[in-house]
Enzyme design. Structure first.
Site, short mmCIF file in Angstrom:
data_model
loop_
_atom_site.label_atom_id
_atom_site.label_comp_id
_atom_site.label_asym_id
_atom_site.label_seq_id
_atom_site.Cartn_x
_atom_site.Cartn_y
_atom_site.Cartn_z
CD GLN A 54 1.05 1.17 -4.46
OE1 GLN A 54 1.39 2.18 -5.05
NE2 GLN A 54 -0.23 0.87 -4.26
CD GLU A 55 7.80 -2.51 -0.05
OE1 GLU A 55 7.63 -2.20 1.13
OE2 GLU A 55 8.19 -3.62 -0.42
CB SER A 56 7.62 -1.17 -6.01
OG SER A 56 6.35 -0.58 -6.20
CG ASN B 104 11.88 -3.95 1.01
OD1 ASN B 104 12.77 -4.80 1.03
ND2 ASN B 104 10.70 -4.16 0.46
#
Lengths: 266, 311
Positions: A54-56, B104
């Site tokens: 996940q990008e987080s 992002n």
């Protein structure tokens, strides 16, 4: 012989269609909700060595319930690595290590471009949507991009009015012209009516399979461009007993996926 | 000398009208105590940034403290679109904020460049999308297309960002500001280290000795920090690993409240203006929802091997 089930919901079928796009040993960068569910079905069935991130900042999470966002607390315990956005989006995605990017889109067009920024004029929008988040870099840099969308003439478009995330942009050669990495781009649009794949020569999505309770005509009527139909078009293979067992008993015992029925995925 | 102060003092002294703020968090470790204090003190014309903004940014936009937003995304996650964000952009309520759109990948890279003292950084995203066609207050400095000085290939470069102040919430810090986290990082470390000043909000203040038991967890060293505030439950309704879980019930209440201008104002009156500190917030939470709801959010413990660095 795989046992197919007749007893399934539309979101379950969509999730299984997504899972089947994932190959063993793929490195998969997933968004929240549907994409995570799809990828997890794959790792519990035919692709045990696929790895999710996940990008987080999370790599190889082992959530005990379906994650409701890419920052969900359930992603922390059991993960193999927890880092930062720079690690996932820079060190892994931008550096070219991500095989599959998995996105859902508010509005998707025939070239696989996605709009998650605004409906209507950008400066005076009818609806302000969240924005790119990780979608633009995932769509730009993952080798195979899988897109989940609702199938109607509002959500699908000939051209999106704002390209948040590039698919094949305006046709053949466009990604190359913009310097996006070779051999990247949308692979499939999975909808609640059909599976559309991309003709790499034209950059255009075509009808590959239609879901069991629809027809080629119904799919084409709900597609706002002249949807081409591939010669060997056929019905989408229903979920297998094993896929459903994993989905219902292991991944989503509280049936969070049914929320997608309320959101129109039927 | 200790840097421990109250949130009221930290915000009054270090956050000025018109400042450019990085606010860390990713549902995980959102510095909500600081956000409420900024709204209470009526700060104005702030520029905000973070990748993946959520209910905290939505609340500040609705409260009218924001002028500009260097953005990648804003939503309420599971609860859908940001209501205050939509009202601001679509209807100019309370006013229309200016938005500079990034992603992002590009935004954390810009903060990383700022943290590293680099003037700009090349990124491989945004190409061919309409993100290149919309420019707001950064104008032509949003990005530049250059020919790579090495191989001549077309390259997008984006500028470094150096916020005036970064506010982050962490699990633990010492009195001088050595700040330690575990769990999802988001862009917290690059955002904090890119800023000229850092305010550290933490669940608990620990001794310098405790920091030294696992120094790999430190994401900001003390010399970069101007204030340390101990704010237990400070990220609620977000979560802090090892302390408390995300509060979905409260998230839903915020969504419902933010649906209209009137109910949003009532929410602010109850949870922000009607309370003076995080301690009062916790007290009010327990009175409203019961101690069992508060207790129900608390973390369980499942320790791994403790680390050791000693020979």
């Amino acid at each position: 012989m795989k046992q197919q089930s007749r007893d399934y919901t539309k979101p379950e079928l969509i999730a299984c269609c997504g899972a089947r796009e994932i190959r063993d040993y793929d490195v998969v960068l997933v968004g929240t909700g549907f994409p995570t569910m799809c990828a997890n079905i794959a790792t519990h069935t035919h692709a045990p060595n696929a790895r999710l991130m996940q990008e987080s900042g999370v790599y190889d999470a082992q959530p005990k319930r379906p994650a409701l966002s890419v920052g969900d607390p359930c992603l922390n315990p059991g993960a193999a690595m927890i880092g930062t956005l720079v690690d996932i989006m820079g060190m892994f995605l931008q550096a070219g290590w991500v095989d599959v990017g998995f996105l859902s889109g508010s509005q998707v067009d025939k070239y696989g471009n996605i709009n998650t920024t605004a409906i209507g004029d950008y400066d005076n929008p009818k609806s302000r949507l969240p924005g790119s988040g990780g979608a633009n870099p995932i769509g730009s840099l993952a080798r195979r991009v899988l897109i989940i969308a609702l199938h109607d003439t509002r959500r699908l478009a000939e051209r999106v009015n704002f390209i948040t995330t590039p698919g094949y942009i305006d046709g053949p050669g466009a990604r190359e012209k913009w310097g996006l990495p070779a051999d990247t781009g949308p692979e499939v649009i999975i909808t609640n009516k059909a599976v559309l794949r991309f003709d790499k020569a034209t950059g255009e999505a075509y009808l590959a399979t239609y879901h069991p309770d629809t027809s080629i005509e119904e799919v084409r009527e709900n597609t706002p461009w002249d949807l081409k139909v591939v010669d060997d078009v056929h019905e989408t293979e229903p979920p297998t007993e094993e896929e459903l067992r994993v989905l219902r008993e292991v991944l989503d015992p509280s049936r969070k996926l049914s929320a997608y029925e309320r959101r129109g995925y039927v | 000398m200790t840097k421990v102060v109250t949130m009221k003092e930290a915000v009054a002294e270090h956050v000025n009208d018109g400042d450019f703020l990085f606010i860390g968090g990713y549902i995980c470790r959102t510095p909500f105590a600081a956000i409420h204090e900024i709204i209470r003190q009526g700060k104005r014309e702030l520029t905000l940034t973070r990748s993946n903004a959520a209910d905290d940014f939505d609340m500040m936009i609705g409260a009218g403290v924001v002028k500009r937003f260097i953005a990648t995304f804003l939503s309420l996650g599971f609860f859908g679109l940001g209501r205050c964000y939509r009202r601001s952009i679509e209807k100019g309520i309370p006013h229309k904020i200016e938005v500079e759109e990034y992603t992002n990948l590009s935004l954390p890279m810009m903060l990383m460049a700022g943290a590293m003292g680099m003037p700009f950084v090349p990124v491989k995203d945004m190409a061919g999308s309409d993100l290149m066609n919309v420019k707001s207050f950064m104008g032509d400095n949003k990005y530049k297309m250059i020919d790579s000085p090495f191989d001549g290939s077309p390259t997008i470069v984006v500028p470094a960002l150096n916020p005036d102040v970064a506010i982050i919430h962490v699990q633990q810090a010492d009195e001088l500001g050595n700040a330690q986290v575990w769990g999802i990082g988001g862009d917290c470390q690059v955002g904090a280290n890119a800023a000229k000043k850092v305010i550290v909000s933490c669940e608990r203040i620990v001794s310098r000795d405790i920091i030294g038991k696992d120094p790999s967890r430190t994401i900001v060293p003390d010399f970069r920090v101007v204030a340390v505030v101990e704010e237990p439950f400070g990220a609620h309704p977000g979560y802090t690993p090892g302390f408390y879980d995300v509060d979905f019930t409260f998230g839903y209440q915020y969504q419902q409240a933010s649906n209209t201008v009137e109910s949003f104002q009532e929410f602010l009156d109850e949870w922000v203006f009607g309370l003076n500190s995080r301690a009062e917030y916790i007290q009010h939470y327990i009175e409203r929802f019961g101690y069992s709801a508060f207790k129900g959010l608390q973390a369980e413990f499942d320790y791994g091997y403790p680390v050791s660095y000693t020979y």
